[in-house]
Structure formats: C-alpha cells, structure tokens
Motif scaffolding. Structure first.
Motif, short mmCIF file in Angstrom:
data_model
loop_
_atom_site.label_atom_id
_atom_site.label_comp_id
_atom_site.label_asym_id
_atom_site.label_seq_id
_atom_site.Cartn_x
_atom_site.Cartn_y
_atom_site.Cartn_z
N THR A 97 1.25 -0.96 0.05
CA THR A 97 0.50 -0.07 0.53
C THR A 97 0.89 0.93 -0.02
OG1 THR A 97 -0.34 -0.13 2.45
CG2 THR A 97 -2.07 -1.15 0.95
N LEU A 98 1.96 1.25 0.87
CA LEU A 98 3.07 2.11 0.90
C LEU A 98 3.44 2.32 -0.69
CD1 LEU A 98 4.32 1.76 4.07
CD2 LEU A 98 3.39 3.91 3.93
N ILE A 99 3.61 1.31 -1.62
CA ILE A 99 4.19 1.90 -3.21
C ILE A 99 3.00 2.02 -3.87
CG2 ILE A 99 5.35 0.64 -4.45
CD1 ILE A 99 6.92 -1.13 -2.58
N GLY A 100 1.91 1.40 -3.69
CA GLY A 100 1.03 1.22 -4.22
C GLY A 100 0.15 3.35 -4.23
N TYR A 101 0.88 3.72 -3.08
CA TYR A 101 0.84 5.15 -3.43
C TYR A 101 1.28 6.16 -3.01
CZ TYR A 101 -4.79 3.91 -2.68
OH TYR A 101 -5.45 3.41 -2.50
N GLY A 102 2.52 5.78 -3.79
CA GLY A 102 3.79 6.68 -3.91
C GLY A 102 5.06 6.72 -3.55
N ALA A 103 5.28 6.00 -2.74
CA ALA A 103 7.22 5.34 -1.88
C ALA A 103 7.39 4.72 -3.05
CB ALA A 103 6.61 4.94 -0.52
N THR A 146 6.29 -4.91 -12.89
CA THR A 146 7.65 -5.02 -12.15
C THR A 146 6.58 -3.68 -11.17
OG1 THR A 146 7.49 -2.57 -14.08
CG2 THR A 146 8.53 -4.64 -14.38
N LEU A 147 7.71 -3.66 -10.55
CA LEU A 147 6.75 -2.75 -9.25
C LEU A 147 6.92 -1.70 -9.48
CD1 LEU A 147 6.30 -3.01 -6.32
CD2 LEU A 147 8.49 -2.08 -5.70
N ASN A 148 7.95 -1.51 -10.34
CA ASN A 148 7.98 0.04 -11.73
C ASN A 148 6.82 0.60 -11.50
OD1 ASN A 148 10.12 2.24 -11.18
ND2 ASN A 148 11.61 0.60 -11.84
N SER A 149 6.00 -0.48 -12.55
CA SER A 149 4.31 0.26 -12.67
C SER A 149 3.45 0.02 -11.92
CB SER A 149 4.28 -1.34 -13.93
OG SER A 149 5.65 -1.04 -14.67
N TYR A 150 3.85 -0.40 -10.32
CA TYR A 150 2.53 -0.61 -9.98
C TYR A 150 2.63 0.70 -9.05
CZ TYR A 150 0.78 -2.29 -5.40
OH TYR A 150 -0.58 -2.93 -4.39
N GLN A 151 4.05 0.72 -8.88
CA GLN A 151 4.58 1.98 -7.53
C GLN A 151 3.30 3.22 -8.32
OE1 GLN A 151 6.22 5.46 -8.22
NE2 GLN A 151 6.47 6.32 -6.79
N SER A 152 2.77 4.46 -7.33
CA SER A 152 1.39 5.15 -7.38
C SER A 152 0.25 5.10 -8.13
CB SER A 152 2.46 6.52 -7.84
OG SER A 152 2.95 6.58 -8.81
N ALA A 153 0.15 3.85 -8.13
CA ALA A 153 -1.23 2.88 -9.03
C ALA A 153 -1.89 2.86 -8.67
CB ALA A 153 -0.52 1.81 -10.25
N GLU A 154 -2.14 3.13 -6.99
CA GLU A 154 -3.40 3.82 -6.65
C GLU A 154 -4.34 2.48 -6.54
OE1 GLU A 154 -4.42 7.52 -7.13
OE2 GLU A 154 -2.14 8.31 -6.40
N ILE A 155 -4.42 1.12 -6.80
CA ILE A 155 -5.31 0.14 -7.01
C ILE A 155 -6.48 -0.34 -5.66
CG2 ILE A 155 -4.77 0.20 -10.15
CD1 ILE A 155 -2.99 -1.57 -9.23
N PHE A 156 -6.69 0.15 -4.73
CA PHE A 156 -7.28 -0.24 -3.91
C PHE A 156 -8.05 0.63 -3.82
CE2 PHE A 156 -2.05 -0.77 -3.04
CZ PHE A 156 -2.39 -1.72 -2.56
N ASP A 157 -9.47 -0.71 -3.06
CA ASP A 157 -10.09 -0.20 -2.37
C ASP A 157 -10.44 0.40 -1.36
OD1 ASP A 157 -11.51 -1.05 -4.48
OD2 ASP A 157 -13.09 -3.05 -3.74
N THR A 158 -10.79 1.25 -0.32
CA THR A 158 -10.89 1.26 0.97
C THR A 158 -12.01 0.71 2.05
OG1 THR A 158 -12.13 3.59 1.06
CG2 THR A 158 -9.90 3.59 0.98
N VAL A 159 -11.29 0.32 3.39
CA VAL A 159 -12.54 -0.68 4.29
C VAL A 159 -12.49 0.56 5.68
CG1 VAL A 159 -13.30 -2.21 5.34
CG2 VAL A 159 -12.51 -2.46 3.09
N CYS A 160 -14.11 1.25 5.64
CA CYS A 160 -14.51 2.04 7.06
C CYS A 160 -13.16 3.25 6.66
CB CYS A 160 -13.51 1.58 8.18
SG CYS A 160 -14.95 -0.29 8.17
N LEU A 161 -13.39 4.37 5.57
CA LEU A 161 -13.49 5.64 5.63
C LEU A 161 -14.50 5.86 4.99
CD1 LEU A 161 -9.15 4.74 3.82
CD2 LEU A 161 -9.88 4.85 6.63
#
Length: 250
Positions: free
Chosen positions: A133-139, A191-206
């Motif tokens: 999640t950290l990488i998916g949102y910018g790290a 590749t992780l480079n393609s995944y970085q900051s891709a933001e492909i998640f769902d939120t629960v309880c937000l």
C-alpha cells in the motif's frame, strides 16, 4: 522488484543529467542500504519527520509536512525520507500511509510529484500488504525499522531459531519480497515500477470525504472514519505506548 530513486524525467528526451538516478534491487531497505542512499554524492537526500507536537491537530501536521516537502523539493531535493523514527513522549505521528499518499497527491496537483522519490521509514510497516500500500500510493522504498529491531530482539531471546541474526533478517526480507511478487501477479502487473503510485486498492471503513481528499480515485466500501476519527485512534495508540507500568502497592 527493482526501483529507481531520484527525479523522474521526461522519458521522451535524453539528457546526461537524466541518468543521475539510484537503482535498488528491492524496495525493502536494510539499515546499511538506507545509510548508503543518504550518503550518496549525486542526489540530494532530505529527511522529513512525520511526528509532530501533541498540541497540533493531525490536519495541521499534514499541512506542515506538505509545506516542508514542497520547500525541500524547490531547494533541489531528489529523495525525501518520511520518518516517524524520532517519536518520543509528548509527540504524535502521522499514519505512514496517510503521510505518503497525502503528500504525493498534494505535490501531484502542483506538477511536482515526479521531481522526487519518497522513502518511508516507519515502525508501522510489518507485512507485505503494508509495503504494497505504501508503494501503491507513492513510496519508492520502505525501511521497516521496528520490524527489523523486533527480529533482533526475538533472536537474542532465542525465540527465532536461525543460524545468525543476519540470516533471520534476510529470511524476513525475502518473505516480504515474495509477498509483493504475489500481489503484483494477482494484479497482472509484472514490475514494481509499474505498480508504484498506481493506487489500485479499495478502502474499508473510511468515509468518502476523507478518501477524496487524501486518496482520490480510490473506491470506497463500508464508509465510516474520517480524519478526526483516525486522529483519535492514533492518540489512543500514543497513550498506550507511553503509559507507564501500573504501580502495585505493597
């Protein structure tokens, strides 16, 4: 799992300065690797703490974090380390995922997110989902210092049966890397480079307002908490962490 650290230039053009990037074999950093990144002679590295005085609100802490990062990027920073490692009594801290996603979105709106890479130095990240999640949102990389310290502690207590502490740490890092590969494969990303900051998640309880501000575009399921509720939860963590041992009257 290779990642490149530094500014992300326009790949349609070739310039000598565009080659000034650091390549790491894995986004999960060990102490000596983070130290090497900080001491590199080519790229300016800046550490910004995500801890803040207990008198501040979480919103004010985020605003100050964004302001500080913006100033450092304008001064030439190419790698920013977001760290909660200086957490002490009398301070609070910004949740690491909120810090990286909020900062990335803030800079992206100003066309500056690509000017820098972001390393998260946190005691919160323990498992592969945390790293993802950290990488998916910018790290670009994560240094899970508390998890590594815990392994060392357990090894010294004899609760981890391994050849040596180095082997235990290597096994932990390898398990996180295998977990990341599994997550990538489920998404059909190679590749992780393609995944970085891709933001492909769902939120629960937000709730939707919170997600739209700090995780825009992310799907909301079971809306519940906002910034104030999250702040209250984390204040509970702080209180529990620094609460002294109960006194027993004799």
């Amino acid at each position: 799992l290779k990642m490149n650290l530094g500014a992300k230039p326009n790949f349609l053009y070739e310039k000598p300065e565009y080659a000034q990037r650091l390549q790491i074999e894995s986004p999960i950093l060990l102490p000596h690797q983070l130290e090497a990144i900080e001491k590199n002679p080519q790229l300016k590295v800046v550490r910004i703490y995500t801890t803040y005085p207990k008198e501040w609100s979480l919103r004010k802490a985020l605003q100050e974090l964004f302001k500080k990062a913006l100033e450092e990027i304008k001064k030439g920073a190419k790698i920013i380390i977001l760290s909660d490692k200086n957490l002490t009594e009398g301070k609070k801290y910004i949740p690491s995922l909120l810090a990286i996603s909020g900062l990335f979105q803030y800079l992206k709106k100003r066309g500056l997110a690509h000017k820098c890479s972001y390393i998260v130095e946190t005691g919160e990240a323990r498992g592969d989902h945390h790293i993802a999640t950290l990488i998916g949102y910018g790290a670009s990389a994560v240094y899970p210092y508390l998890a590594l310290q815990t392994i060392e502690h357990l090894f010294k207590e004899g609760k981890i049966h391994s050849e040596d502490i180095k082997k235990s740490v290597e096994n932990y890092k390898k398990s996180l890397e295998e977990g990341l590969r599994k997550i990538l494969s489920k998404m059909g990303i190679s590749t992780l480079n393609s995944y970085q900051s891709a933001e492909i998640f769902d939120t629960v309880c937000l709730n939707e307002e919170f997600v739209e501000e700090f995780f825009p575009g992310t799907n909301v399921t079971v809306p519940a908490y906002g910034l104030e509720e999250i702040e209250a939860i984390y204040e509970g963590f702080i209180e529990k962490a620094f609460k002294g041992e109960p006194k027993v009257e004799k």
